[in-house]
Design a protein around this motif. Structure first.
Motif, short mmCIF file in Angstrom:
data_model
loop_
_atom_site.label_atom_id
_atom_site.label_comp_id
_atom_site.label_asym_id
_atom_site.label_seq_id
_atom_site.Cartn_x
_atom_site.Cartn_y
_atom_site.Cartn_z
N ASN A 47 9.80 7.69 -3.82
CA ASN A 47 9.09 8.64 -2.98
C ASN A 47 9.57 10.05 -3.35
N PRO A 48 8.83 10.76 -4.20
CA PRO A 48 9.29 12.06 -4.71
C PRO A 48 9.47 13.11 -3.62
N ASP A 49 8.88 12.90 -2.42
CA ASP A 49 9.09 13.84 -1.31
C ASP A 49 10.39 13.56 -0.57
N GLY A 50 11.01 12.42 -0.84
CA GLY A 50 12.26 12.10 -0.16
C GLY A 50 12.07 11.89 1.33
N VAL A 51 10.96 11.24 1.70
CA VAL A 51 10.69 10.97 3.10
C VAL A 51 10.37 9.48 3.25
N VAL A 52 10.40 9.02 4.49
CA VAL A 52 9.94 7.66 4.79
C VAL A 52 8.65 7.78 5.59
N PRO A 53 7.78 6.77 5.48
CA PRO A 53 7.97 5.47 4.84
C PRO A 53 7.52 5.45 3.39
N THR A 54 8.04 4.44 2.68
CA THR A 54 7.46 3.99 1.42
C THR A 54 7.31 2.47 1.54
N LEU A 55 6.18 1.97 1.10
CA LEU A 55 5.99 0.51 1.11
C LEU A 55 5.79 0.07 -0.34
N ILE A 56 6.58 -0.88 -0.76
CA ILE A 56 6.40 -1.45 -2.10
C ILE A 56 5.36 -2.56 -1.99
N VAL A 57 4.26 -2.34 -2.69
CA VAL A 57 3.13 -3.29 -2.67
C VAL A 57 2.91 -3.77 -4.10
N ASP A 58 3.02 -5.07 -4.28
CA ASP A 58 2.87 -5.66 -5.62
C ASP A 58 3.74 -4.90 -6.64
N GLY A 59 4.94 -4.54 -6.23
CA GLY A 59 5.90 -3.92 -7.13
C GLY A 59 5.77 -2.42 -7.30
N ALA A 60 4.78 -1.80 -6.68
CA ALA A 60 4.59 -0.35 -6.86
C ALA A 60 4.69 0.37 -5.51
N PRO A 61 5.32 1.57 -5.52
CA PRO A 61 5.49 2.27 -4.25
C PRO A 61 4.19 2.91 -3.75
N VAL A 62 3.97 2.78 -2.44
CA VAL A 62 2.86 3.47 -1.78
C VAL A 62 3.48 4.38 -0.73
N THR A 63 3.06 5.64 -0.72
CA THR A 63 3.64 6.62 0.20
C THR A 63 2.56 7.11 1.18
N GLU A 64 3.01 7.86 2.17
CA GLU A 64 2.17 8.46 3.24
C GLU A 64 1.84 7.42 4.32
N MET A 65 2.38 7.69 5.50
CA MET A 65 2.23 6.75 6.63
C MET A 65 0.79 6.32 6.87
N ALA A 66 -0.13 7.27 6.95
CA ALA A 66 -1.52 6.91 7.28
C ALA A 66 -2.17 6.13 6.15
N ALA A 67 -1.83 6.51 4.91
CA ALA A 67 -2.39 5.79 3.75
C ALA A 67 -1.89 4.34 3.75
N ILE A 68 -0.61 4.17 4.02
CA ILE A 68 -0.04 2.81 4.02
C ILE A 68 -0.69 1.97 5.12
N ALA A 69 -0.85 2.58 6.31
CA ALA A 69 -1.45 1.84 7.42
C ALA A 69 -2.88 1.42 7.08
N THR A 70 -3.63 2.34 6.48
CA THR A 70 -5.02 2.04 6.14
C THR A 70 -5.08 0.96 5.06
N LEU A 71 -4.19 1.06 4.09
CA LEU A 71 -4.14 0.05 3.02
C LEU A 71 -3.80 -1.34 3.59
N LEU A 72 -2.83 -1.38 4.49
CA LEU A 72 -2.45 -2.69 5.07
C LEU A 72 -3.61 -3.28 5.87
N ALA A 73 -4.35 -2.43 6.59
CA ALA A 73 -5.51 -2.93 7.34
C ALA A 73 -6.53 -3.52 6.38
#
Ligand SMILES: N[C@@H](CCC(=O)N[C@@H](CS)C(=O)NCC(=O)O)C(=O)O
Length: 211
Positions: A47-73
């Protein structure tokens, strides 16, 4: 298997909560903000911004809380946490998601990190502006909830999850979200969700969940 990088009582809590709602297997790495682990060279590679959250999905990092939530949905449509593509609620779902992420969340960032907008010498002014923006936003959410149970459609979605987490962040502000009557009713209902109560237990968060 997902891996979440989080820290207690942060934007990471939203994704931790969502993973529990979904009932999917995940591992969690809690970063220590006291030692600024979120700015360590190792974490900056995910996470180049040095913030949380980061979710590792299929081995690759996904950043941004709202993006991660939308992706998981999207990845777990059986949970029904986003209106299906092509459904009439889709437009409102995007508008409220982006407004929470682009309008409300940065105002909270400015409240909690008041030196960021214009330096330490302007922190008080930045915080006053942030407070006004947050209260305007909370009033808008309150109006939206006057005659509805959920922000979009007639079931719980990631918009409710994001809104609830942001409302929680206002709990120690001069006018917290629970000071608005419709928001209070809404939050009292959402706070009964077992997964939200469980994330409070797992992150040892004792305030706010019971009102
Ligand atoms: N736009 C980012 C913001 C995340 C964010 O600000 N996270 C805070 C915790 S709520 C953080 O990691 N703060 C530590 C820091 O800035 O050093 C997102 O939505 O994921």
């Amino acid at each position: 298997m997902y891996r979440l990088y989080g820290s207690p009582s942060t934007a990471g809590t939203a994704i931790h909560w969502l993973l529990l709602e979904l009932g999917v297997p995940f591992e969690i790495t809690m970063l220590d903000f006291e030692t600024r682990e979120q700015k360590s060279p190792a974490y900056l590679t995910v996470n180049p911004d040095g913030v949380v959250p980061t979710l590792i999905v299929d081995g690759a990092p996904v950043t941004e809380m709202a993006a991660i939530a939308t992706l998981l949905a999207e990845r777990h449509p059986e949970a029904g946490f986003a209106p299906p593509v092509g459904s009439p609620e889709r437009a409102a779902y995007f508008s409220w998601s982006f407004w929470l992420a682009n309008g409300m969340q940065p105002a909270f960032r400015a409240w909690f990190y008041a030196d960021e907008p214009a330096g330490e010498q302007s922190a008080d002014a930045a915080q006053a502006c942030a407070r006004a923006r947050i209260e305007t936003g909370l009033a808008r959410l309150d109006a939206r909830l006057a005659d509805r149970e959920f922000i979009v459609g007639d079931r719980f979605s990631t918009v409710d999850l994001l809104a609830t987490i942001l409302c929680r962040w206002s709990r120690n502000m001069p006018r917290p979200a629970t000071a608005w009557p419709n928001l209070k009713r809404y939050l009292d209902r959402i706070r009964q969700r077992p997964a939200l109560r469980e994330v409070h237990r797992r992150e040892a968060l004792t305030d706010w969940i019971d009102g």
